[in-house]
Design an enzyme around this catalytic site. Structure first.
Site, PDB file in Angstrom:
ATOM      1  N   LYS A 270     -16.414  11.897   4.453  1.00  0.00           N
ATOM      2  CA  LYS A 270     -15.119  11.959   5.132  1.00  0.00           C
ATOM      3  C   LYS A 270     -14.940  13.360   5.717  1.00  0.00           C
ATOM      4  CE  LYS A 270     -10.347  10.422   4.578  1.00  0.00           C
ATOM      5  NZ  LYS A 270      -9.341   9.838   3.700  1.00  0.00           N
ATOM      6  N   GLU A 358       0.145  -0.887  -4.976  1.00  0.00           N
ATOM      7  CA  GLU A 358       1.597  -0.745  -5.061  1.00  0.00           C
ATOM      8  C   GLU A 358       2.223  -1.701  -6.072  1.00  0.00           C
ATOM      9  OE1 GLU A 358       0.217   0.430  -0.926  1.00  0.00           O
ATOM     10  OE2 GLU A 358      -0.130  -1.287  -2.254  1.00  0.00           O
ATOM     11  N   ARG A 386       5.141  -4.089   0.050  1.00  0.00           N
ATOM     12  CA  ARG A 386       4.036  -4.815  -0.567  1.00  0.00           C
ATOM     13  C   ARG A 386       4.344  -5.202  -2.007  1.00  0.00           C
ATOM     14  NH1 ARG A 386      -1.694  -2.517   1.199  1.00  0.00           N
ATOM     15  NH2 ARG A 386      -2.085  -4.732   0.961  1.00  0.00           N
TER      16      ARG A 386
END
Length: 597
Positions: A270, A358, A386
């Site tokens: 990344k 979540e 969510r």
């Protein structure tokens, strides 16, 4: 090659490996320079350049469907499909979208802003293909953070029982936004290269193979250990060097030829190619505002007295946790996004990162509250959606003492329609036992947080994606549901909440101003003082289920004869634009409201 001249990805199929590598270098430089000016998702896009080039080399978009998870890594895809010329308007109003967008290109076959939907979407494309729709290969590209979410495993479970073939590519960079957490993350990090598998297969004695009934299972068990994907029955290959185009092409061509579903584990870096992003372990370079490439420093024109709301809230949390070790802050992979680094530094045991999960965060918080702890769920407004069932069923229904810090509430900017925080009031306000507040400044936020900690039930504190001025904290014993008469009640009065209360206070003349810091419960005594008067309600949330709806209901029930005009957001999804641009377009900015008085 000038990237702005690219019209279609077909040209990559005629390039040599050396030319593809040069293309990757050009694209990486292009992304870095453009995002440094516009802001955007940097690290994930720098890390996925070769992967996406190889995808377009092997497969044939849009007949072959590239189902990107979230869309944090799609800039190279946008460039190869003819949109490099539009990158100067990335994340701007009427410009290039932050994520994929159906209306931008025929190559954008799946819109996503929340994670972990790609494998379920892949299954949907395969069902359409089986029904006769002209679809080629279907490839889901999902991150190692996103695949930990339960929805991804629901998709894997279904796909594993389906005779149709899908290709799942795990883009593994050890991070989602910040560092990944949990057993699945550790399992991925332990998986060895496939050469070990082939070597072990050759030396495993026949009697051992028979003992375990299958050489595959025997060898996989030794080499991969607790590799959940192999255990689910998938053909699994990797890790594959995600920056070696030749190797990527080889594995993608194999996946294209195989007749059954396959999982390719691609290892990427990344932030590849930019030293500050490569060395980032906290997620600072995941999503960035404009910055200086040489120094890596943000181009920030805000006053040094200002702080973003998330950081200001974090400073309050540090103060409260220092006084009460029963307080635990739970975040779904948002330590960096919600500016919780100071809490992580000072009280690491009181900050729990559950990853991109979540629903789990909310249920765990409910159970913690049942056992005498004080859980605080720090979460973006858009991601709270969510976990709606868990908020209703496991928190509100039982009146459990869970505090929700809803970050980025209200209108947001560059991330577009998937990240607007305009729905939380609507889906929370009709839940019994739920208290919903929006402070106007950090002083009011501190007093509301103190009240939330002492309160016995679910309590919401909302705040925007903006900067806020640091002021002296004023202690106040806030009464539940109480509003503040900021300017004396007149024949004409404005009721609003949040950080624009003080802006109205400075600009209004001969107009009353009420700070409705409690959206629920409402201040019925204040409404009675406003009886028979004109009231203008202003809020940056959807109209249905808003404070205005609650006031209208109270007006009828209590026969207050309020003459109400309500400014809010109609039944629409907001797209990309700055907060101010979108407010002006909607006619709910301060100047527009005042000019219409």
């Amino acid at each position: 090659m000038k990237l702005e001249d690219i019209q279609s990805p077909e040209f990559v199929k005629d390039l040599t490996i050396t030319e593809l590598e040069l293309l990757a270098k050009d694209i990486r430089t292009f992304i870095l320079h453009n995002v440094s000016k516009t802001g955007g998702h940097l690290s994930s896009n720098l890390g996925s350049v070769e992967l996406i080039i190889a995808l377009h080399y092997v497969f044939n978009s849009p007949i072959d469907k590239f189902v990107f998870d979230v869309g944090h890594q799609v800039y190279t895809h946008k460039i190869l499909t003819g949109r490099a010329k539009d990158f100067d308007k990335l994340r701007k109003k009427d410009g290039l979208a932050a994520f994929l967008k159906y209306t931008e290109s025929e190559h954008d076959v799946w819109e996503a802003g929340h994670s972990s939907t790609s494998i379920s979407a892949l299954a949907g494309f395969l069902e359409a293909k089986a029904s006769g729709v002209n679809i080629g290969e279907v490839i889901a590209i999902i991150g190692d953070g996103a695949i930990q979410n339960g929805l991804a495993f629901e998709g894997l479970n279904y796909l594993g029982n389906n005779k149709q073939k899908g290709i799942v590519i795990i883009n593994d960079n050890d991070m989602s936004i910040s560092k990944n957490v949990g057993r699945l993350s550790r399992s991925l990090s332990k998986i060895r290269i496939r050469k070990s598998y082939e070597w072990m297969k050759k030396i495993t004695p026949t009697f051992v193979q028979r003992l375990f009934r299958s050489a595959k299972n025997a060898v996989r068990g030794v080499v991969y250990g607790s590799n959940v994907f192999a255990n689910l029955g998938y053909k699994y290959y990797g890790p594959i060097d995600g920056h070696n185009i030749r190797e990527l092409i080889k594995y993608f061509q194999f996946a294209k030829r195989t007749r059954t579903s396959v999982i390719l584990h691609v290892k990427t870096v990344k932030g590849k190619g930019y030293q500050f992003a490569e060395g980032d372990i906290n997620g600072k370079w995941h999503g960035v505002s404009p910055f200086d490439i040489v120094t890596g420093k943000s181009i920030n024109t805000s006053s040094p007295n200002n702080v973003n709301w998330g950081k200001g809230i974090c400073e309050l949390l540090v103060d409260f946790v220092s006084q009460n070790n029963k307080i635990y802050v739970i975040t779904p992979a948002m330590i960096s996004g919600s500016s919780l680094q100071l809490l992580q530094e000072k009280f690491p045991k009181n900050l729990i990162d559950v990853g991109i999960n979540e629903e789990h965060a909310v249920v765990m918080a409910a159970a913690m509250s049942r056992n005498g702890l004080i859980p605080i769920v720090s979460i973006y407004s858009t991601f709270l959606q969510r976990s709606y069932d868990e908020v209703s069923h496991d928190v509100a229904r039982n009146n459990n003492h869970v505090i929700f810090l809803i970050d980025r509430a209200g209108i947001n900017g560059g991330d577009g329609s998937t990240h607007q925080g305009i729905f939380d009031v609507a889906f929370l306000s009709h839940l019994p036992n739920m208290v919903i507040t929006t402070p106007k400044d950090l002083s009011e936020a501190k007093n509301l947080l103190k009240m939330a900690i002492e309160y016995d039930g679910p309590f919401v504190i909302r705040y925007p994606k903006k900067n806020v001025v640091r002021k002296e904290y004023l202690l106040e014993d806030i009464q539940l549901g109480s509003w503040v008469e900021e300017l004396p009640i007149q024949d004409l009065n404005i009721i609003t909440y949040g950080d624009e209360v003080d802006i109205y206070k400075d600009k209004l003349k001969n107009v009353g101003l009420i700070n409705a810091r409690f959206i629920k419960p409402i201040d019925i005594n204040m409404l009675k003082k406003l009886a028979n008067k004109q009231v203008i309600i202003v809020e940056e949330v959807v109209r249905n289920g808003s404070l205005g709806s609650l006031i209208n209901d109270a007006n009828i029930k209590s026969d207050l004869n309020l003459k109400i005009k309500h400014y809010a957001i109609d039944d629409i999804y907001l797209d990309t634009g700055t907060i101010e641009e979108l407010k002006v377009e909607l006619g709910i900015d301060v100047d527009s409201i005042i000019s219409n008085l």
